[in-house]
Design a protein around this motif. Structure first.
Motif, mmCIF file in Angstrom:
data_model
loop_
_atom_site.group_PDB
_atom_site.id
_atom_site.type_symbol
_atom_site.label_atom_id
_atom_site.label_comp_id
_atom_site.label_asym_id
_atom_site.label_seq_id
_atom_site.Cartn_x
_atom_site.Cartn_y
_atom_site.Cartn_z
ATOM 1 N N UNK A 134 0.939 -1.377 -0.247
ATOM 2 C CA UNK A 134 -0.035 -0.176 -0.051
ATOM 3 C C UNK A 134 0.727 1.139 0.080
ATOM 4 N N UNK A 135 0.444 2.165 -0.572
ATOM 5 C CA UNK A 135 1.172 3.494 -0.814
ATOM 6 C C UNK A 135 1.257 4.317 0.654
ATOM 7 N N UNK A 136 2.276 4.812 0.945
ATOM 8 C CA UNK A 136 2.262 5.930 1.832
ATOM 9 C C UNK A 136 1.275 6.827 2.294
ATOM 10 N N UNK A 137 0.710 7.460 1.326
ATOM 11 C CA UNK A 137 -0.459 8.339 1.370
ATOM 12 C C UNK A 137 0.357 9.666 1.510
ATOM 13 N N UNK A 138 -0.835 10.805 1.815
ATOM 14 C CA UNK A 138 -0.261 12.045 1.914
ATOM 15 C C UNK A 138 -1.244 12.828 2.676
ATOM 16 N N UNK A 139 -1.124 13.956 3.160
ATOM 17 C CA UNK A 139 -1.970 15.036 3.646
ATOM 18 C C UNK A 139 -2.102 16.027 2.557
ATOM 19 N N UNK A 140 -3.174 16.959 2.749
ATOM 20 C CA UNK A 140 -3.490 17.962 1.784
ATOM 21 C C UNK A 140 -2.581 19.301 2.059
ATOM 22 N N UNK A 141 -2.416 20.096 1.581
ATOM 23 C CA UNK A 141 -1.718 21.453 1.609
ATOM 24 C C UNK A 141 -2.400 22.246 2.494
ATOM 25 N N UNK A 142 -1.505 22.667 3.412
ATOM 26 C CA UNK A 142 -2.035 23.429 4.731
ATOM 27 C C UNK A 142 -2.214 22.454 5.970
ATOM 28 N N UNK A 186 4.254 -0.956 3.442
ATOM 29 C CA UNK A 186 3.998 0.101 2.866
ATOM 30 C C UNK A 186 5.344 0.770 1.970
ATOM 31 N N UNK A 187 4.889 1.305 0.688
ATOM 32 C CA UNK A 187 5.690 1.600 -0.106
ATOM 33 C C UNK A 187 5.977 2.962 -0.214
ATOM 34 N N UNK A 188 7.270 3.155 -0.744
ATOM 35 C CA UNK A 188 7.624 4.902 -0.648
ATOM 36 C C UNK A 188 7.085 5.164 -2.245
ATOM 37 N N UNK A 189 6.762 6.521 -2.481
ATOM 38 C CA UNK A 189 5.898 7.080 -3.240
ATOM 39 C C UNK A 189 6.849 8.045 -3.998
ATOM 40 N N UNK A 190 6.571 8.489 -5.176
ATOM 41 C CA UNK A 190 7.333 9.390 -6.107
ATOM 42 C C UNK A 190 7.014 10.927 -5.906
ATOM 43 N N UNK A 191 5.794 11.420 -5.583
ATOM 44 C CA UNK A 191 5.616 12.753 -5.826
ATOM 45 C C UNK A 191 4.742 13.077 -4.470
ATOM 46 N N UNK A 192 4.673 14.448 -4.682
ATOM 47 C CA UNK A 192 3.605 15.044 -3.171
ATOM 48 C C UNK A 192 4.795 15.639 -2.391
ATOM 49 N N UNK A 193 4.486 16.940 -2.390
ATOM 50 C CA UNK A 193 5.165 17.583 -1.128
ATOM 51 C C UNK A 193 4.755 17.346 0.257
ATOM 52 N N UNK A 221 14.229 13.382 -9.002
ATOM 53 C CA UNK A 221 13.785 14.404 -8.418
ATOM 54 C C UNK A 221 12.450 14.855 -9.087
ATOM 55 N N UNK A 222 11.822 14.407 -10.070
ATOM 56 C CA UNK A 222 10.871 14.795 -11.027
ATOM 57 C C UNK A 222 9.517 14.644 -10.284
ATOM 58 N N UNK A 223 9.381 14.054 -9.433
ATOM 59 C CA UNK A 223 8.174 13.576 -8.841
ATOM 60 C C UNK A 223 7.303 12.925 -9.722
ATOM 61 N N UNK A 224 7.598 12.312 -10.980
ATOM 62 C CA UNK A 224 6.793 11.694 -11.852
ATOM 63 C C UNK A 224 6.851 10.125 -11.745
ATOM 64 N N UNK A 225 5.691 9.407 -11.431
ATOM 65 C CA UNK A 225 5.713 8.093 -11.192
ATOM 66 C C UNK A 225 5.467 7.354 -12.769
ATOM 67 N N UNK A 226 6.712 7.192 -13.341
ATOM 68 C CA UNK A 226 6.562 6.690 -14.924
ATOM 69 C C UNK A 226 7.664 5.624 -14.972
ATOM 70 N N UNK A 227 7.152 4.285 -14.786
ATOM 71 C CA UNK A 227 8.164 3.251 -15.070
ATOM 72 C C UNK A 227 8.767 3.073 -16.412
#
Length: 258
Positions: free
Chosen positions: A95-103, A132-139, A204-210
């Motif tokens: 499962x991907x690590x997930x994220x919160x929203x800006x702010x 848990x899997x590391x993800x490519x993008x998202x601040x 560092x592109x943040x793009x998840x393209x294999x």
């Protein structure tokens, strides 16, 4: 070392045979949907097969978010997929690590992960180990940069939780692959699965393209070094169907032992 591929869920064992794979990963339901998995008619064959089974949870799951309408269904869906994954003898549920929203405060996201494992414990625990899997993008991601990953593990390390290292995600997320296994293990203490993928995009592109091993932006020798150092099962999630994945599996077999 068991090497395999992410395959279509229709007939995973046939897909494994075509690719000469010792492991397969697949979805149990629509990766972009919220429906719980249906029982599989081939569950017994999958459990009995000499192929390691890994299940990938739907992409929509985000247990870190502060949005109740996503977080609460995500917890329930993750639990149902872990239960279904056990029926096919899966060694792990990715499962991907997930994220919160800006702010939003990302610290709350880490604590939401802790609450996810507490929620599962109240319901008898996860029937399949969660990786848990590391993800490519998202601040505001919980498992993109390793400083965040360390904070996540501070929150959930008391639970029996595994880790899946994706090489494309690390590269695109801005984490160098050189010595990455040592850096991950210093945080998590373990690597349970490698997603060995090259990247179509730069560091560092943040793009998840294999991409396939010999066609992407990552030096294939570096991918081999990561796989060798991790000494964990490997799944390629590369393009090109059976031909492309078979070539990548063969490439790893030819080079990892050297």
């Amino acid at each position: 070392m068991r090497i395999g591929a992410h395959v279509d869920p229709t007939d995973p064992l046939d897909a494994a045979a075509i690719r000469k794979a010792e492991a397969v990963q697949f979805f149990l339901a629509d990766p972009q949907g919220w429906k719980a998995p249906e029982p599989r008619a081939d569950a017994e064959q999958l459990r009995a097969a000499d192929v390691d089974i890994f299940i990938h949870a739907p992409y929509v799951i985000n247990v870190a978010t502060l949005n109740n309408r996503i977080r609460i269904p995500s917890r329930k869906l993750l639990l149902s997929h872990a239960t279904a994954a056990a029926t096919v003898g899966a060694k792990g549920l990715i499962v991907h690590g997930g994220h919160v929203s800006k702010g939003d405060d990302v610290a709350v996201g880490f604590d939401n992960w802790r609450k996810t494992f507490a929620y599962a414990a109240e319901h008898g625990g996860f029937a399949t180990p969660v990786l848990i899997e590391n993800t490519a993008g998202g601040d505001y991601a919980c498992a993109r940069r390793f400083d965040a990953l360390a904070r996540l593990w501070d929150a959930i390390g008391e639970y029996e939780v595994g880790f899946c290292l994706d090489t494309c995600h690390a590269h695109a997320g801005g984490e160098e692959l050189l010595n990455i296994v040592d850096r991950v293990k210093a945080i998590t203490g373990r690597i349970d699965l490698i997603h060995a993928n090259n990247s179509k995009d730069g560091f560092g592109s943040g793009r998840d393209r294999h991409d396939n091993f010999e066609h992407g932006m990552i030096d294939p020798d570096l991918l081999v070094a990561v796989v060798r150092a991790a000494d964990a099962p490997v799944v390629v999630e590369t393009p090109g169907g059976a031909d492309g994945q078979s070539a990548d599996i063969a490439y790893l077999r030819d080079h990892v032992g050297g």
